[in-house]
Design a protein around this motif. Sequence first.
Motif, PDB file in Angstrom:
ATOM      1  N   THR A   1       7.367  -6.331  -4.916  1.00 57.25           N
ATOM      2  CA  THR A   1       8.064  -7.454  -4.415  1.00 57.25           C
ATOM      3  C   THR A   1       9.539  -7.526  -5.189  1.00 57.25           C
ATOM      4  OG1 THR A   1       6.826  -8.807  -6.237  1.00 57.25           O
ATOM      5  CG2 THR A   1       5.890  -8.939  -4.100  1.00 57.25           C
ATOM      6  N   THR A   2      10.432  -8.260  -4.465  1.00 60.16           N
ATOM      7  CA  THR A   2      11.892  -8.264  -4.945  1.00 60.16           C
ATOM      8  C   THR A   2      11.829  -9.064  -6.273  1.00 60.16           C
ATOM      9  OG1 THR A   2      12.657  -7.989  -2.587  1.00 60.16           O
ATOM     10  CG2 THR A   2      14.146  -8.797  -4.387  1.00 60.16           C
ATOM     11  N   GLY A   3      12.687  -8.479  -7.129  1.00 54.13           N
ATOM     12  CA  GLY A   3      12.641  -9.063  -8.328  1.00 54.13           C
ATOM     13  C   GLY A   3      11.466  -9.009  -9.598  1.00 54.13           C
ATOM     14  N   ALA A   4      10.507  -7.930  -8.994  1.00 57.95           N
ATOM     15  CA  ALA A   4       9.279  -7.616  -9.942  1.00 57.95           C
ATOM     16  C   ALA A   4       9.956  -7.005 -11.234  1.00 57.95           C
ATOM     17  CB  ALA A   4       8.304  -6.546  -9.357  1.00 57.95           C
ATOM     18  N   ALA A   5       9.212  -7.051 -12.420  1.00 61.04           N
ATOM     19  CA  ALA A   5       9.671  -6.537 -13.674  1.00 61.04           C
ATOM     20  C   ALA A   5      10.032  -5.207 -13.477  1.00 61.04           C
ATOM     21  CB  ALA A   5       8.626  -6.782 -14.613  1.00 61.04           C
ATOM     22  N   LYS A   6       9.152  -4.566 -12.685  1.00 62.07           N
ATOM     23  CA  LYS A   6       9.643  -3.077 -12.490  1.00 62.07           C
ATOM     24  C   LYS A   6       9.468  -2.609 -11.087  1.00 62.07           C
ATOM     25  CE  LYS A   6       8.292   1.767 -14.005  1.00 62.07           C
ATOM     26  NZ  LYS A   6       7.313   2.532 -15.016  1.00 62.07           N
ATOM     27  N   GLU A   7      10.861  -2.675 -10.470  1.00 65.28           N
ATOM     28  CA  GLU A   7      10.808  -2.311  -9.062  1.00 65.28           C
ATOM     29  C   GLU A   7      10.533  -1.108  -8.659  1.00 65.28           C
ATOM     30  OE1 GLU A   7      14.527  -4.007  -7.506  1.00 65.28           O
ATOM     31  OE2 GLU A   7      13.841  -5.967  -7.691  1.00 65.28           O
ATOM     32  N   SER A   8       9.931  -0.683  -7.617  1.00 60.44           N
ATOM     33  CA  SER A   8       9.328   0.497  -7.204  1.00 60.44           C
ATOM     34  C   SER A   8      10.748   1.308  -6.666  1.00 60.44           C
ATOM     35  CB  SER A   8       8.444   0.420  -6.149  1.00 60.44           C
ATOM     36  OG  SER A   8       8.258   1.695  -5.518  1.00 60.44           O
ATOM     37  N   PRO A   9      11.002   2.574  -7.009  1.00 58.56           N
ATOM     38  CA  PRO A   9      11.810   3.298  -6.432  1.00 58.56           C
ATOM     39  C   PRO A   9      11.831   3.488  -4.900  1.00 58.56           C
ATOM     40  CG  PRO A   9      10.736   4.699  -7.626  1.00 58.56           C
ATOM     41  CD  PRO A   9      10.301   3.376  -7.989  1.00 58.56           C
ATOM     42  N   LEU A  10      10.457   3.453  -4.389  1.00 62.60           N
ATOM     43  CA  LEU A  10      10.338   3.524  -2.942  1.00 62.60           C
ATOM     44  C   LEU A  10      11.064   2.470  -2.087  1.00 62.60           C
ATOM     45  CD1 LEU A  10       6.943   4.827  -2.617  1.00 62.60           C
ATOM     46  CD2 LEU A  10       8.764   6.276  -1.929  1.00 62.60           C
ATOM     47  N   GLY A  11      10.861   1.169  -2.665  1.00 59.03           N
ATOM     48  CA  GLY A  11      11.512   0.110  -1.925  1.00 59.03           C
ATOM     49  C   GLY A  11      10.936  -1.404  -2.396  1.00 59.03           C
ATOM     50  N   THR A  12      11.566  -2.406  -2.169  1.00 55.79           N
ATOM     51  CA  THR A  12      11.024  -3.661  -2.283  1.00 55.79           C
ATOM     52  C   THR A  12      10.830  -4.376  -1.129  1.00 55.79           C
ATOM     53  OG1 THR A  12      13.338  -4.725  -2.999  1.00 55.79           O
ATOM     54  CG2 THR A  12      11.965  -3.530  -4.582  1.00 55.79           C
ATOM     55  N   TYR A  13      10.096  -5.964  -1.031  1.00 53.42           N
ATOM     56  CA  TYR A  13      10.294  -6.667   0.037  1.00 53.42           C
ATOM     57  C   TYR A  13      10.040  -8.046  -0.542  1.00 53.42           C
ATOM     58  CZ  TYR A  13       5.177  -7.068  -0.871  1.00 53.42           C
ATOM     59  OH  TYR A  13       3.933  -7.396  -1.600  1.00 53.42           O
TER      60      TYR A  13
ATOM     61  N   GLN B   1       0.918  -1.086  -0.049  1.00 46.82           N
ATOM     62  CA  GLN B   1       0.043   0.059   0.141  1.00 46.82           C
ATOM     63  C   GLN B   1       0.920   1.209   0.131  1.00 46.82           C
ATOM     64  OE1 GLN B   1      -2.983   0.138   3.120  1.00 46.82           O
ATOM     65  NE2 GLN B   1      -3.896   1.947   2.619  1.00 46.82           N
ATOM     66  N   ALA B   2       2.091   1.129   0.438  1.00 47.67           N
ATOM     67  CA  ALA B   2       3.027   2.299   0.595  1.00 47.67           C
ATOM     68  C   ALA B   2       3.660   2.484  -0.658  1.00 47.67           C
ATOM     69  CB  ALA B   2       3.948   2.240   1.691  1.00 47.67           C
ATOM     70  N   GLY B   3       3.410   1.514  -1.645  1.00 50.83           N
ATOM     71  CA  GLY B   3       4.184   1.744  -2.877  1.00 50.83           C
ATOM     72  C   GLY B   3       5.447   0.675  -3.322  1.00 50.83           C
ATOM     73  N   TYR B   4       5.593  -0.112  -2.375  1.00 51.16           N
ATOM     74  CA  TYR B   4       6.831  -0.935  -2.427  1.00 51.16           C
ATOM     75  C   TYR B   4       6.121  -2.145  -3.358  1.00 51.16           C
ATOM     76  CZ  TYR B   4       9.802   0.435   1.400  1.00 51.16           C
ATOM     77  OH  TYR B   4      10.862   1.216   2.093  1.00 51.16           O
TER      78      TYR B   4
END
Length: 802
Positions: A94-106, A89-92
């Motif tokens: 998942t790690t390894g996603a096709a387009k990783e969020s610049p806010l972060g991953t998990y 919900q905060a914009g993260y």
Amino acid sequence: MAVKVKFETPTGTRAWGALALRVVLIVIAIGCITVLTVGGYYYFKYKGVVDARLKQPLFKNTAKIYAEPREVRPGQKMTVKLIGEELRQAGYTTTGAAKESPLGTYRASGESIAVRPGPQSYHAEDGATIHVSDGVVNTITDDHGEALASYELEPLLITGLSEDANRTKRRLITYDEIPQNLVQAVLAIEDRRFFEHSGVNYFRLAQAGLKDLLTGQKQQGGSTLTMQLARGFFLTPEKRIKRKIIEIVITFQLEHRFTKKQIFELYANQINLGQRGSFAINGFGEAAQAYFGKDVRQLDLAESALLAGMIQRPNYFTPFRHADRAIERRNLVLDSMVETGAITKDQAERAKEEPLHLATTSVDASEAPYFVDLVHDQLLQKIGERDANLEGLRIYTTLDPDLQRLATSAVENTVHVVDEQVERLHARRVKAAKAQGAEPPPITYPQVALVALNPHTGQVLALVGGRSYGTSQVNHAVAHRPTGSIFKPFVFATAFQTAVEGTPLEGQDKLFSQVTMLNDQQMTYEVGDKEYTPKNFKGEYYGDVTARYALMRSDNNATISLAAMVGFDRVAALAREAGVKSARGTPSVAIGSYDASPLDMAGAYTVFANGGVHLDPWMVASVRTATGDIINDYTPASKQVLDPRVAYLTTNMMEAVLNGGTAAAARARGFRAPGAAKTGTSHDAWFAGFTSNLLCIVWVGNDDYTDIKLQGADAAAPIWAEFMKKAVELPQYSDTKEFVPPQGVEIVNLDKVTNLLADGACPDDYTAAFLDGTAPTDTCDHPPDHRNIFQKMFGLGAKPGN
């Protein structure tokens, strides 16, 4: 023999036919020239309009308001799934996603979740792994495997500032973020050939025009998504032939400049989808939050169909007010999707069986509009002439979304308790007016404000400024009103300060303590050339009473007599240092006659809850650019106003007020945690109280400043108790503790009858806090003999214990 007959066309008839043909050709030519001329005129005219519009951002890049980061600690009740949902919900991503969020991953794995902040995160790029066992956080480790005492998650987006005077709210999304079910739902009900046509569906447009011509009305649509977009960006919604022509011209411009996906993305962000409170909902991103409390990417098929169905008449089909209409329209969209082949009939039937899962929180609860308005005001002060809305700043605040929901719920669910009392009082007034043949007075329902602070940081965690933001945007949390009896603890604190200084009060031979006797008789004071004669509530007076009892009962005259001994100017000076800036050294200062806002009083009470240190309430923690670069971080102003011993001694007296005095109404309503509180009644009703980690002020009063005629225990206490008893159940506020006395303070047991040290002979006792050296030394079964030597020699006077 066959006879052939030949008829010849007269020369004149042939000539007329040729002439007619030439006329028709000329008319067609003139028509074509006219169309080309007019079309060219409009094309180039509106090409300039479109060019000028597209040189500016299509949507205002409004400032985004974020909540305070949620702190995760070992021992908290939490699951990996909940942490993952909050990060998503905060914009993260998942790690390894096709387009990783610049806010972060998990990355979630079993009973652990690894969090990696990105370059645009609020936090530094220091990751952590949170380990959960049986629904409780077990341990938290950093990137090197070292144990952490806590870890802060990415702050959640609360809302964006509204764009314009129409209070438009939107959350911008990209085409890739729009679920395909939502795309197909919109196409099925609004424009099935969107990806095939060149911007205008001529057959559908002609069909709609024919129906309008036959009915004499202008009710039919016929507009494609691109035409709707053209109308929304450049034109008014009026229905005229000229406007339709201009709309088509602009449509061609848009189709020429953008791809179909870009046009759909613009449409998805621009379309109006109703009203929520006083805010206009524009775009699917904002609508997903407003109606379902979800990120647009999380919408299911039924929810997508409902939003698509609302496009035609958003306020008519709003599910909040017209659930039956909304469901009927949703199901029509689902049938249309079956017709286009977007979904199967079975999928449609399953979606039709879904009930409406609407967001249960109001605008006041989910978007904290009174809080956001104050943040906006502070933002303008902090960044000067900089236009935050145009720059799309990120504003990180102190708001706790969980507490905000509880605060709003407490007001919405408990204000009826106040209203019922108001209605009973009004019924009596009506009856009295009728008996006298007079016109009955109108009924006035009071307004409400609630402010919750972290008493050790000054952070404003929740704020409600009225009964309903949609009804009134006046923020009563910052409205100045007489503080009433919640001011009285400052009188007692001033007296305790004299004891710390080693100075007895005027007319006393001992230092002030909880058992100092005060005069609770009606007195008259000279104020300039006028007399001031205060009254106790209900006109009841008790002669000499202990200071503890005077505060528990909130006796006016006893409190004013104490202020007179301390010095009215000194009481007022302490109040001003604590944030009650209007206080002046008059007798009425002791009973809260001077004004302060609920927000001011929340800050003032930090001196008791925070060891004597006053903290200015604050709401803005950090201002950053749209990409996360820091513009400014802010820290609260603090000042040591009271000796820590004085703060504790006053708090200890307010514990007695909560447990057995005027504030005990909160206990009766289910608040059980250790706490301290004080009621207030002037023209308004107040309740102020705190635990070891949360401070809350509630105010109830009339906008027209008329007397509410209700006590704080009856009007404000129910709201305070409803909020606080739910708040202490939240993980972050559940670890409430008893107030710990500082060095130099002792806790003793006293007999309730004699106010002397209790022993086995007088078990009806109570505990009280005393500055070292000021507690009674005699016991209840051996009271001191106060007779003089002459009386003792001749056996005169009453002996102790008689």
